[in-house]
Design an enzyme around this catalytic site. Structure first.
Site, PDB file in Angstrom:
ATOM      1  N   LYS A   1     -11.941  -9.994 -37.453  1.00 40.53           N
ATOM      2  CA  LYS A   1     -11.532  -9.418 -36.168  1.00 40.53           C
ATOM      3  C   LYS A   1     -10.033  -9.597 -36.046  1.00 40.53           C
ATOM      4  CE  LYS A   1     -13.333  -7.632 -32.347  1.00 40.53           C
ATOM      5  NZ  LYS A   1     -14.523  -6.770 -32.281  1.00 40.53           N
TER       6      LYS A   1
HETATM    7  P1  NAD Z   1     -12.816   0.092 -24.028  1.00 38.98           P
HETATM    8  O1  NAD Z   1     -11.441  -0.438 -23.945  1.00 38.98           O
HETATM    9  O2  NAD Z   1     -13.040   1.494 -24.469  1.00 38.98           O
HETATM   10  O3  NAD Z   1     -13.554  -0.061 -22.604  1.00 38.98           O
HETATM   11  C1  NAD Z   1     -13.604  -1.279 -21.899  1.00 38.98           C
HETATM   12  C2  NAD Z   1     -14.131  -0.986 -20.489  1.00 38.98           C
HETATM   13  O4  NAD Z   1     -14.248  -2.213 -19.784  1.00 38.98           O
HETATM   14  C3  NAD Z   1     -13.199  -0.106 -19.659  1.00 38.98           C
HETATM   15  O5  NAD Z   1     -13.963   0.736 -18.811  1.00 38.98           O
HETATM   16  C4  NAD Z   1     -12.428  -1.111 -18.818  1.00 38.98           C
HETATM   17  O6  NAD Z   1     -11.913  -0.551 -17.617  1.00 38.98           O
HETATM   18  C5  NAD Z   1     -13.529  -2.115 -18.546  1.00 38.98           C
HETATM   19  N1  NAD Z   1     -13.028  -3.445 -18.198  1.00 38.98           N
HETATM   20  C6  NAD Z   1     -11.978  -4.117 -18.744  1.00 38.98           C
HETATM   21  N2  NAD Z   1     -11.822  -5.302 -18.115  1.00 38.98           N
HETATM   22  C7  NAD Z   1     -12.813  -5.381 -17.196  1.00 38.98           C
HETATM   23  C8  NAD Z   1     -13.171  -6.349 -16.243  1.00 38.98           C
HETATM   24  N3  NAD Z   1     -12.493  -7.490 -16.128  1.00 38.98           N
HETATM   25  N4  NAD Z   1     -14.236  -6.104 -15.461  1.00 38.98           N
HETATM   26  C9  NAD Z   1     -14.937  -4.942 -15.585  1.00 38.98           C
HETATM   27  N5  NAD Z   1     -14.636  -3.978 -16.458  1.00 38.98           N
HETATM   28  C10 NAD Z   1     -13.575  -4.197 -17.265  1.00 38.98           C
HETATM   29  O7  NAD Z   1     -13.622  -0.935 -24.965  1.00 38.98           O
HETATM   30  P2  NAD Z   1     -14.976  -0.671 -25.739  1.00 38.98           P
HETATM   31  O8  NAD Z   1     -14.650  -0.250 -27.117  1.00 38.98           O
HETATM   32  O9  NAD Z   1     -15.878   0.145 -24.888  1.00 38.98           O
HETATM   33  O10 NAD Z   1     -15.552  -2.165 -25.875  1.00 38.98           O
HETATM   34  C11 NAD Z   1     -16.342  -2.766 -24.845  1.00 38.98           C
HETATM   35  C12 NAD Z   1     -17.074  -3.983 -25.406  1.00 38.98           C
HETATM   36  O11 NAD Z   1     -17.914  -3.569 -26.500  1.00 38.98           O
HETATM   37  C13 NAD Z   1     -16.184  -5.074 -25.998  1.00 38.98           C
HETATM   38  O12 NAD Z   1     -16.810  -6.324 -25.800  1.00 38.98           O
HETATM   39  C14 NAD Z   1     -16.151  -4.748 -27.477  1.00 38.98           C
HETATM   40  O13 NAD Z   1     -15.810  -5.861 -28.276  1.00 38.98           O
HETATM   41  C15 NAD Z   1     -17.596  -4.335 -27.672  1.00 38.98           C
HETATM   42  N6  NAD Z   1     -17.829  -3.514 -28.859  1.00 38.98           N
HETATM   43  C16 NAD Z   1     -17.170  -2.335 -29.050  1.00 38.98           C
HETATM   44  C17 NAD Z   1     -17.456  -1.557 -30.166  1.00 38.98           C
HETATM   45  C18 NAD Z   1     -16.814  -0.226 -30.395  1.00 38.98           C
HETATM   46  O14 NAD Z   1     -17.235   0.484 -31.335  1.00 38.98           O
HETATM   47  N7  NAD Z   1     -15.844   0.197 -29.593  1.00 38.98           N
HETATM   48  C19 NAD Z   1     -18.399  -2.017 -31.113  1.00 38.98           C
HETATM   49  C20 NAD Z   1     -19.075  -3.217 -30.878  1.00 38.98           C
HETATM   50  C21 NAD Z   1     -18.780  -3.958 -29.745  1.00 38.98           C
END
Ligand code: NAD
Length: 417
Positions: free
Chosen positions: A110
């Site tokens: 990561k």
């Molecule tokens: P992203 O940046 O696209 O979206 C994050 C979302 O969370 C946004 O809507 C943001 O406004 C919201 N957010 C941020 N801080 C917040 C808070 N304090 N309270 C409430 N909402 C909040 O990110 P993503 O890619 O959607 O990732 C989200 C989660 O999924 C993370 O934990 C990431 O590690 C995990 N994840 C992502 C992927 C991927 O393919 N993108 C894969 C596996 C896991």
């Protein structure tokens, strides 16, 4: 944010120690599985323009390469102000267990930069990404370590990484995944994580006899994962009663129209003010009466402070480590079913693996093929975890960790360490 950093590490340590004890692993085996192969920290200088004046700023960047016993390191790249070595360590570990659980030939890593990407313009974000990539170039590579998008990064960031790396190594499409399709990205990768979350939420809900038409769903986070999970759940007939982003949430007992929510976010940049909905805070949202809760934002959003108020029967961990280990214990005691992160959001890395394979073969697949293979492999993994959990009378998190750790430990042994 020191607390959050500690909670992530503490949570990961707790789940691992519990699994190591159950598997009766010895001291050196534990040490090998816990320690990182390499932890890299870099300072990234970027010139930022504020009020017409150029100033040099520095940002801290990280890459933790945890384990590569089963294949090249694999894991996302995060741009967020709270990024730190402890958090990245815990997330790199989690990647090792995810890739092992879904049985793809990758290890775990990561990376991230402690930055608020919303404060940078496109030129500054590009400069930051390119300089980070220059510093990471010696340790990443098609068969060494393959980054992908995560919080605060997207296909465009991966395109800049690919371009920067290719300047010194020749065109290497497979050095990153989650790229734009025009540059060798995988059709369906963008929605794969959220699509997989919805697929697994539906599998678990079906096992619990929660019928789509009668089940209320709450989703925290409306970014890549949350929005595609919402689309998937709505497509399956579930009623999404609340959604949120970093600015706050929206609630509608009648159910939220996801296409309207997406259009509203495209127009205004946030969910707040969505037609036919009432405002709700992020804290209140988690405690709403509902059947399925999908945390899809940050780590440690469900802690001992709010577990008593959680009303969902099923929690599907779309985000990484959204439930702390103490909260996990409390929810399990109350009979709440949890689909753990290493299973729930594994669709992202699975689609990344499909992208890497297509890049190596120079043979792109159609979106339908990607998503059907994804669903098939996710269903198989879900069945394996659920069956082991039932057989051993444990929860799905314990079963998933056990399966994943056994595979990594065996690979280490077979390679002769
Ligand atoms: P992203 O940046 O696209 O979206 C994050 C979302 O969370 C946004 O809507 C943001 O406004 C919201 N957010 C941020 N801080 C917040 C808070 N304090 N309270 C409430 N909402 C909040 O990110 P993503 O890619 O959607 O990732 C989200 C989660 O999924 C993370 O934990 C990431 O590690 C995990 N994840 C992502 C992927 C991927 O393919 N993108 C894969 C596996 C896991």
């Amino acid at each position: 944010m020191t607390d959050k950093k500690c909670i992530c590490q503490e949570t990961q340590h707790h789940f691992l120690k519990r699994a190591f004890d159950r598997l009766k692993l010895k001291g050196t085996q534990r040490e090998l599985l816990l320690s990182s192969f390499r932890e890299t920290r870099v300072t990234v200088p970027v010139t930022l323009c504020h009020n017409g004046e150029n100033t040099l700023h520095t940002f801290q960047g990280y890459r933790v390469q945890h384990n590569h016993a089963r294949g090249p390191f694999k894991g996302g790249l995060r741009f967020h102000p709270d990024v730190n070595m402890g958090e990245i360590w815990a997330l790199a570990q989690l990647m090792t267990w995810k890739t092992a659980l879904v049985d793809i030939p990758f290890g775990g890593a990561k990376g991230g930069i402690a930055v608020d990407p919303g404060q940078l313009n496109d030129t500054e974000r590009e400069e930051l990404t390119r300089r980070f990539c220059q510093k990471m170039a010696p340790i990443i590579g098609v068969h060494e370590d393959i980054p992908a998008p995560d919080i605060g990064t997207n296909p465009q960031v991966m395109a800049w990484m690919l371009d920067e790396y290719s300047k010194t190594h020749g065109f290497r499409t497979a050095v990153v995944t989650g790229k734009p399709v025009e540059l060798g990205g995988c059709a369906g990768r963008l929605e794969a994580t959220g699509h997989g979350v919805a697929h697994l939420a539906h599998r678990a809900a079906t096992d619990m006899a929660l019928a789509p038409g009668q089940s209320r769903v709450v989703i925290q986070g409306f970014g890549n994962v949350g929005s595609h999970a919402a689309i998937g759940m709505a497509d399956k007939g579930y009623k999404i009663i609340a959604l949120s982003d970093v600015h706050g949430g929206v609630f509608s007992e009648k159910g939220i129209d996801i296409s309207l929510a997406l259009a509203h976010v495209r127009e205004t940049g946030a969910l707040s003010g969505l037609v036919d909905s009432a405002p709700v805070s992020n804290a209140e949202l988690l405690e709403l009466p509902c059947d399925i809760l999908i945390p899809a934002a940050l780590e440690a959003t469900i802690t001992c402070d709010n577990t008593d108020a959680i009303q969902a029967k099923l929690v599907v961990e779309a985000a990484n480590m959204p439930v702390t280990h103490r909260a996990d214990d409390q929810l399990q005691q109350r009979g709440v079913v949890i689909v753990p992160d290493l299973l729930a959001n594994v669709g992202g890395v699975l689609a990344s693996y499909y992208e890497w394979v297509q890049n190596l073969q120079q043979f792109p697949w159609e979106r339908e093929l990607v998503l059907s293979r994804l669903e098939k492999r996710l269903s198989y993994t879900y069945d394996t975890v659920r069956d082991l959990a039932q057989e051993q009378q444990v929860d799905m998190r314990r079963a998933a960790y056990e399966l994943a750790i056994r595979r990594v430990e065996r690979a280490i042994r077979l390679r002769g360490f």
